[in-house]
Design an enzyme around this catalytic site. Sequence first.
Site, PDB file in Angstrom:
ATOM      1  N   ALA A 216       0.856  -1.190   0.000  1.00 32.77           N
ATOM      2  CA  ALA A 216       0.000   0.000   0.000  1.00 32.77           C
ATOM      3  C   ALA A 216       0.885   1.231   0.000  1.00 32.77           C
ATOM      4  O   ALA A 216       1.973   1.240   0.576  1.00 32.77           O
ATOM      5  CB  ALA A 216      -0.921  -0.001   1.221  1.00 32.77           C
ATOM      6  N   ALA A 217       0.402   2.281  -0.669  1.00 31.11           N
ATOM      7  CA  ALA A 217       1.084   3.569  -0.668  1.00 31.11           C
ATOM      8  C   ALA A 217       0.086   4.612  -0.195  1.00 31.11           C
ATOM      9  O   ALA A 217      -0.972   4.776  -0.788  1.00 31.11           O
ATOM     10  CB  ALA A 217       1.592   3.915  -2.073  1.00 31.11           C
ATOM     11  N   ALA A 218       0.405   5.277   0.910  1.00 36.10           N
ATOM     12  CA  ALA A 218      -0.511   6.244   1.501  1.00 36.10           C
ATOM     13  C   ALA A 218       0.117   7.631   1.477  1.00 36.10           C
ATOM     14  O   ALA A 218       1.183   7.844   0.900  1.00 36.10           O
ATOM     15  CB  ALA A 218      -0.863   5.817   2.921  1.00 36.10           C
ATOM     16  N   GLN A 222       4.724   4.479   2.982  1.00 36.38           N
ATOM     17  CA  GLN A 222       4.515   3.384   2.037  1.00 36.38           C
ATOM     18  C   GLN A 222       4.827   2.073   2.744  1.00 36.38           C
ATOM     19  O   GLN A 222       5.786   1.990   3.513  1.00 36.38           O
ATOM     20  CB  GLN A 222       5.435   3.573   0.832  1.00 36.38           C
ATOM     21  CG  GLN A 222       5.259   2.563  -0.290  1.00 36.38           C
ATOM     22  CD  GLN A 222       5.865   3.066  -1.579  1.00 36.38           C
ATOM     23  OE1 GLN A 222       5.408   4.036  -2.158  1.00 36.38           O
ATOM     24  NE2 GLN A 222       6.917   2.403  -2.035  1.00 36.38           N
ATOM     25  N   ASP A 378      -8.449   7.675  12.544  1.00 28.11           N
ATOM     26  CA  ASP A 378      -8.450   7.766  11.076  1.00 28.11           C
ATOM     27  C   ASP A 378      -9.043   6.487  10.488  1.00 28.11           C
ATOM     28  O   ASP A 378      -8.354   5.705   9.837  1.00 28.11           O
ATOM     29  CB  ASP A 378      -7.016   7.963  10.575  1.00 28.11           C
ATOM     30  CG  ASP A 378      -6.965   8.292   9.089  1.00 28.11           C
ATOM     31  OD1 ASP A 378      -8.014   8.676   8.529  1.00 28.11           O
ATOM     32  OD2 ASP A 378      -5.887   8.165   8.488  1.00 28.11           O
TER      33      ASP A 378
END
Length: 532
Positions: A216-218, A222, A378
């Site tokens: 995943a890349a946020a 990452q 979040d």
Amino acid sequence: MPSTARTQDALYRARRPTARPNPPEVAGRVDPREQLKLWLKVIDAVLVAVESTAWQAREIGARTREAVQGVQGNFGRVVAGGRAIANELSNWPERLKRLTITGFALTRIAASYRLHTTKAAFLSKPRAARALESLHAANAQRFYELSVRQGGAFLKVGQMLSARPDLLPTPWITELAKLQDQAPEVAFDDIKRVLERELNTPLELCFALFDEVPVAAASIGQVHRAQLYDGREVAVKVQRPQIDQLVALDMELLELFVRSLAEGLPPLDFDTIVREVREMIAAELDYAREANSTARVAEFFANDSAIHAPEIVREHCTKRVIVTTFMPGEKITNVLDRLREARDAGDDAAQGKITTLLGNVMEAYARMVLELGFFQADPHPGNLLATEGGNLVVLDFGCARAITLEKRRALLALVGAFVAQDCTAMALAMRELGFETDSGSLAGLQQYAQLVLDELAKAKAKGGDWPSQADVLAQMTLMARAIEDDPISRLPAEFVMLGRVIGTLAGLFLHYRPHVAAAARIIPVVMQAMAR
């Protein structure tokens, strides 16, 4: 050339409060003319920011010339001043570029909606509706591309918006959902450099296997899957290079947006909101803090059979790197989408699975808030996973908030008063929590509490299914209008983030519509907390 005073005056005009307009009329949706006014105010604020930045850059240039002209004086002082100016100047090209890109993108979106309202007057209702649907899709893609291109805090905004399917049009949700775990990837070479610098060891000596393709890349970091030499499967979260500089710049601009939007929104304590968001983003940049938060929640849920959090691998954690046990699972909205489709096709068992999964979500947050006094703030779908057995995995504790025992007791008192439908007790509990109205009197909070109870009574009398998006918007606007003479002007800091959690979870419930039994999962938690 305009002076600094003129620039500051322009910024003041963009931020200063003015008489608040009457809330837009509600007929199933917000008046598009009022939406347009809000967009135009945002655009004006962006242009003021760009103008201010440009003139500040020119003033730096003037200071540089003065330094050169003063070279015959104190040479050491001139050199020191020149170095400071050079450091300052190095940030300006990026600042101007980001502000200009953002201003243009928002202007394009606003202008397209303004043009649609004009064109729609000459179209049939079906054609106008189809045109608006296409426009939503196009503008959602523009906002997505802006978030991807800018990264930083703008990516966080896109993620927050994507978690509100109850309020935003479907094309926006569909497009922005890609930001939850599919932000632009950072090149592996850059990730490797950060890892080896932080761990002070070659990558191959730390991990037996390391997948160069990210899981995943946020917006901030990452995540890569890896294996330790002891055989454990782990998730390695690495902070994006130079993200702290980008976030600092974005927060300045986002604060300006909030100030400009405030004129057209219900009265609220925007100072507290802005401060909390700044603190939240700053906390997300500190991975050492996040590691401690993750460990705290993982220990709390260690013996829970349905709710889980990853465990920390301490020896590989730094201020910019977090290593945790790898938690298998699928993004919760992907699972819920499949279950909803099956339910709508007549599968009764699918409805039960939706209720169980969302019940786990509700219980997890109720326990974190009321029992642990510390919660993940979040809960966008990229941070919530569903396992094959229907259990819940909560990820990413960079954005977390503590609630003191005193505030938890006041919150429980508010819940009890709500159940008893006692608006006076609700108002007292709200005041204990830190809510205040403009007048500072208890009567203002009582009025708000009575409005909440009245809306609940109407919903019960209406019966039937969950409220629609139009119903929610109508209720919010009518309540804002009812309390505009004595609005809530101060929010307790903890409840800015708690409100965000409640809003996001409410969006999931409104969108997927579990049985009401899911909400009943919090009653035992409340009773147990009250008994302590």
